[in-house]
Design a protein around this motif. Structure first.
Motif, PDB file in Angstrom:
ATOM      1  N   GLN A 266     -22.972  19.800 -56.390  1.00  0.00           N
ATOM      2  CA  GLN A 266     -24.210  20.042 -57.126  1.00  0.00           C
ATOM      3  C   GLN A 266     -24.077  19.838 -58.640  1.00  0.00           C
ATOM      4  O   GLN A 266     -25.054  19.975 -59.366  1.00  0.00           O
ATOM      5  CB  GLN A 266     -24.690  21.484 -56.871  1.00  0.00           C
ATOM      6  N   LEU A 267     -22.877  19.518 -59.107  1.00  0.00           N
ATOM      7  CA  LEU A 267     -22.626  19.547 -60.545  1.00  0.00           C
ATOM      8  C   LEU A 267     -22.973  18.257 -61.288  1.00  0.00           C
ATOM      9  O   LEU A 267     -22.942  18.242 -62.516  1.00  0.00           O
ATOM     10  CB  LEU A 267     -21.159  19.903 -60.808  1.00  0.00           C
ATOM     11  N   ASP A 268     -23.295  17.200 -60.574  1.00  0.00           N
ATOM     12  CA  ASP A 268     -23.641  15.943 -61.240  1.00  0.00           C
ATOM     13  C   ASP A 268     -24.890  16.126 -62.105  1.00  0.00           C
ATOM     14  O   ASP A 268     -25.922  16.639 -61.650  1.00  0.00           O
ATOM     15  CB  ASP A 268     -23.896  14.840 -60.219  1.00  0.00           C
ATOM     16  N   ASN A 269     -24.781  15.724 -63.350  1.00  0.00           N
ATOM     17  CA  ASN A 269     -25.912  15.706 -64.303  1.00  0.00           C
ATOM     18  C   ASN A 269     -26.427  17.095 -64.690  1.00  0.00           C
ATOM     19  O   ASN A 269     -27.506  17.203 -65.289  1.00  0.00           O
ATOM     20  CB  ASN A 269     -27.084  14.873 -63.744  1.00  0.00           C
ATOM     21  N   ILE A 270     -25.687  18.133 -64.353  1.00  0.00           N
ATOM     22  CA  ILE A 270     -26.086  19.481 -64.795  1.00  0.00           C
ATOM     23  C   ILE A 270     -25.869  19.590 -66.305  1.00  0.00           C
ATOM     24  O   ILE A 270     -24.827  19.227 -66.829  1.00  0.00           O
ATOM     25  CB  ILE A 270     -25.259  20.566 -64.067  1.00  0.00           C
ATOM     26  N   ASP A 271     -26.886  20.107 -67.007  1.00  0.00           N
ATOM     27  CA  ASP A 271     -26.786  20.280 -68.459  1.00  0.00           C
ATOM     28  C   ASP A 271     -26.147  21.618 -68.834  1.00  0.00           C
ATOM     29  O   ASP A 271     -25.410  21.710 -69.820  1.00  0.00           O
ATOM     30  CB  ASP A 271     -28.183  20.200 -69.090  1.00  0.00           C
TER      31      ASP A 271
END
Length: 391
Positions: free
Chosen positions: A96-101
């Protein structure tokens, strides 16, 4: 902005639900993408929180198989690395961590309890992806902060939001000063929903009572907590004209407020003056609490629901969070927080209630004067998050 809310329990703990709902209301704009972890997806469907964001069912303490434990042991010895406790146990989170700001750790109580290792591990995984982490609405004790591992973990946060001044002072004392801020718990901003009151619940003439198995576990002397509650209800019925409403706020299988409350209800239901409020979502429970004359509560976010609706409140506290919140609202926690560990006599709760009732009017007036500004302060945390991510 893409936000990950992690270290969340599930909405069967209506404190977790209140933090999630209020934080989403405060932080999220129309086009933001929200990922929220939960330990029990069924709870999010039941209480309607599943509609608020993209929920991910995620057991933080994922069990490793026996072969996995063997591999862990060998790789730990040979490579100084635990294979399964890293990649395998946290695979759902990593995906789930892709592209998390920004990753926001929203379990404000989590560091109050004995096991913080899982929190540290999650923080490391998220930070390893270059993602900024925020500790949101937290409480920590001096004792917890003595540990070097906790101090190092705190320094890894891009932003820490202490929800009360005792925690804030402890962080300052231990040199956790960079990007550490003081803002009230986000749940103070939670809106309430007022359902129709059941027969026997008379608005402004009913004493709300919350009891939890958690405080019973911390008691000194077998049965002293329950006996204090029993004596209190008996006192209210014999010495006042008030009704009594028994109100749950956590219904986890492992710690269900309804269990001791149902026992109390069975013992006093024949009087016709005691009402058992069933399980509801946190906004509906706040609606019930807001219509109480006074409130006695063990669960932190049940008492926050009372404070924020200007209901004079006595807290059965067991940690820094209850003392800190009361101190920030009243200038002291003396008489406003009754430490669970200090209960010895079966009339201790009655004495504390008598003090509350004698000062009811001035407490309500103080809450009415201070609470609008206090709730407004909680909203100030939004600007801190937006500034952190460059918005």
């Amino acid at each position: 902005m893409k936000i990950l809310f992690y270290a969340n329990g599930n909405s069967e703990n209506h404190g977790c639900e209140a933090i999630t709902r209020s934080s989403l209301q405060m932080l999220c704009k129309k086009n933001d993408h929200i990922v929220i972890t939960t330990q029990k997806m069924e709870a999010e469907y039941k209480y309607g929180t599943s509609k608020l964001g993209s929920y991910m069912a995620y057991p933080y303490m994922r069990q490793v198989s026996i072969p996995g434990k063997v591999v862990n042991k060998l790789t730990g010895i040979l490579l100084k690395k635990s294979f399964f406790s890293g990649k395998y146990r946290y695979d759902r989170l990593i995906k789930q961590l892709d592209n998390i700001d920004v990753g926001i750790s929203i379990g404000g109580d989590n560091y109050c309890y004995s096991d913080q290792d899982w929190l540290i591990r999650h923080n490391r995984i998220i930070r390893a992806r270059g993602i900024k982490t925020v500790l949101w609405g937290c409480s920590l004790s001096e004792e917890v902060l003595e540990a070097k591992a906790i101090q190092d973990d705190m320094r890894g946060f891009s932003l820490i939001m202490a929800r009360e001044s005792i925690t804030y002072a402890a962080l300052m004392k231990h040199g956790i000063t960079r990007n550490t801020k003081l803002y009230p718990d986000p749940a103070f901003t939670l809106r309430s929903i007022q359902l129709e009151l059941s027969e026997g619940f008379i608005e402004n003439e009913t004493i709300g009572i919350n009891m939890s198995p958690l405080v019973q576990m911390l008691e000194h002397g077998r049965g002293v907590i329950y006996n204090n509650y029993h004596k209190l209800v008996q006192y209210i019925l014999e010495h006042t004209a008030y009704q009594v409403a028994l109100i749950p706020h956590v219904v986890w299988k492992s710690s269900n407020d309804l269990e001791p409350l149902k026992r109390l209800y069975r013992e006093f239901s024949a009087t016709g003056r005691v009402v058992l409020v069933g399980d509801h979502n946190c906004m509906e429970l706040k609606g019930y609490i807001s219509r109480c004359r006074m409130f006695i509560g063990a669960r932190t976010h049940a008492t926050i629901a009372a404070y924020s609706t200007c209901v004079p409140t006595l807290v059965l506290g067991y940690s820094v969070k209850s003392r800190g919140i009361a101190k920030d609202i009243f200038g002291t926690y003396e008489n406003y927080v009754l430490p669970v560990q200090a209960l010895r006599r079966e009339d201790d709760l009655i004495k504390a209630f008598i003090w509350l009732s004698e000062h009811e009017d001035e407490i309500r007036k103080h809450l009415e004067q201070c609470m609008p500004a206090y709730i407004s302060q909680a909203w100030g945390a939004v600007d801190e998050i937006r500034e952190l991510v460059g918005e």
